[in-house]
Design an enzyme around this catalytic site. Structure first.
Site, PDB file in Angstrom:
ATOM      1  N   CYS A   3      45.775  41.817  36.556  1.00  0.00           N
ATOM      2  CA  CYS A   3      44.322  42.075  36.537  1.00  0.00           C
ATOM      3  C   CYS A   3      43.864  42.566  35.163  1.00  0.00           C
ATOM      4  O   CYS A   3      42.728  42.317  34.773  1.00  0.00           O
ATOM      5  CB  CYS A   3      43.951  43.144  37.562  1.00  0.00           C
ATOM      6  SG  CYS A   3      44.410  42.754  39.229  1.00  0.00           S
ATOM      7  N   HIS A  46      41.964  38.789  45.911  1.00  0.00           N
ATOM      8  CA  HIS A  46      41.953  37.847  44.779  1.00  0.00           C
ATOM      9  C   HIS A  46      43.245  37.043  44.837  1.00  0.00           C
ATOM     10  O   HIS A  46      44.300  37.595  45.198  1.00  0.00           O
ATOM     11  CB  HIS A  46      41.963  38.603  43.436  1.00  0.00           C
ATOM     12  CG  HIS A  46      40.625  38.969  42.879  1.00  0.00           C
ATOM     13  ND1 HIS A  46      40.446  40.108  42.110  1.00  0.00           N
ATOM     14  CD2 HIS A  46      39.417  38.342  42.923  1.00  0.00           C
ATOM     15  CE1 HIS A  46      39.174  40.168  41.719  1.00  0.00           C
ATOM     16  NE2 HIS A  46      38.534  39.124  42.204  1.00  0.00           N
TER      17      HIS A  46
HETATM   18  N1  ARG Z   1      38.334  47.120  41.523  1.00  0.00           N
HETATM   19  C1  ARG Z   1      38.390  45.780  41.064  1.00  0.00           C
HETATM   20  C2  ARG Z   1      37.666  44.870  42.031  1.00  0.00           C
HETATM   21  O1  ARG Z   1      37.817  45.065  43.213  1.00  0.00           O
HETATM   22  C3  ARG Z   1      39.808  45.352  40.888  1.00  0.00           C
HETATM   23  C4  ARG Z   1      39.933  43.993  40.296  1.00  0.00           C
HETATM   24  C5  ARG Z   1      41.359  43.615  40.087  1.00  0.00           C
HETATM   25  N2  ARG Z   1      41.463  42.427  39.359  1.00  0.00           N
HETATM   26  C6  ARG Z   1      42.149  41.363  39.731  1.00  0.00           C
HETATM   27  N3  ARG Z   1      42.277  40.379  38.897  1.00  0.00           N
HETATM   28  N4  ARG Z   1      42.678  41.264  40.943  1.00  0.00           N
HETATM   29  O2  ARG Z   1      36.971  43.968  41.643  1.00  0.00           O
END
Ligand code: ARG
Length: 284
Positions: free
Chosen positions: A277, A180
């Protein structure tokens, strides 16, 4: 030495905080039972009680700094719902919801959509393309920096520009650990003098050149900062909440007059998450 008024401001102004509005969701049902990014190992134990404590500490930190925190009710069976940042992008009262890539997370989007409707938001649009919201979108106050490569569709960038009415700058992520945008970059200061911190290694060479051009004075994080998810920071313009291990990045920020606040996020990191996150920002 003669100092003009303009220079004096530029030299003496230290980073200043502005009050923020955040949306969070407690990790009540947090687990790592599937793997949709390289951080997630369903075989490794996760301490949910500790995750709750770490999350509560993050929330308390925001409130202590004077920020407003609203909460969304967590739902059983949605272990990643704690990562509220993935569920909407909100700018000037317009809400662009989410469409998750992983089927395991799909239902989160509707819970957040309903929350915004209940809270009286009138302009709520749901995306037709994969769009993991602030996971891949970072608002600088002038442009929306938008990541793709692992989660959010590049076509979702154009959709965001249309729905939110803000210029979008597309960036390509190339390292699966930084799946991300918010694992590789965060906005330190919003507005006219927008500033960011980022880890260049997470971006394609063209995207690195874009970032260099747009932010020649950015804080450049190194591989160690990135490897503890140190780029998953949250800044109010002065205070910068970071994972406890991001000490190198914290030192760089302190040297520029920011106040780093280091917090333990060990359990959330087992899912590939950190402070940002867990934090959806309502940009007015
Ligand atoms: N386990 C989640 C996923 O892989 C973690 C998300 C983390 N969020 C973020 N904004 N990077 O989707």
């Amino acid at each position: 030495m003669t100092v003009t008024a303009g220079q004096a401001v530029a030299t003496l102004a230290s980073p200043h905080a502005t009050t923020r509005r955040y949306v969070m969701c407690a990790p009540k049902y947090f687990t790592v039972e599937y793997s949709i990014n390289p951080w997630m190992d369903p075989g490794a134990p996760v301490d949910v009680d500790l995750a709750m404590l770490q999350w509560a500490e993050l929330r308390r930190t925001y409130e202590r700094l004077g920020h407003l925190v609203e909460v969304v009710e967590p739902q059983p069976g949605l272990p990643d719902m704690v990562f509220a940042a993935n569920s909407a992008t909100v700018i000037d009262g317009r809400v662009l919801g989410a469409r998750f890539r992983a089927p395991q997370r799909a239902a989160e989007a509707e819970h957040f959509r309903r929350w915004f409707i209940t809270r009286g938001y009138r302009n709520v649009v749901m995306p037709s393309r994969i769009n993991e919201a602030e996971g891949d979108f970072a608002w600088t106050g002038r442009v929306l920096l938008a990541g793709s490569g692992f989660r959010t569709d590049p076509e979702a960038h154009a959709e965001a520009q249309e729905a939110l009415g803000v210029p979008v700058v597309s960036l390509r992520l190339v390292d699966p650990r930084y799946y991300h945008l918010d694992t590789a970059l965060f906005v330190l200061e919003c507005g006219e003098r927008a500033q960011i911190a980022y880890f260049p290694g997470a971006f394609s060479s063209g995207s690195r050149r874009v970032l260099e051009r747009m932010f020649p004075d950015a804080v450049i994080a190194d591989a160690a900062d990135a490897a503890c998810l140190g780029l998953n920071g949250v800044s109010d313009g002065r205070h910068v909440v970071l994972p406890a291990e991001a000490t190198g990045l914290a030192a760089q920020l302190a040297a520029r007059g920011y106040e780093p606040i280091l917090l333990g996020i060990s359990e959330l990191r087992k899912s590939g998450g950190g402070p940002k996150c867990c934090t959806l920002e309502l940009h007015a």
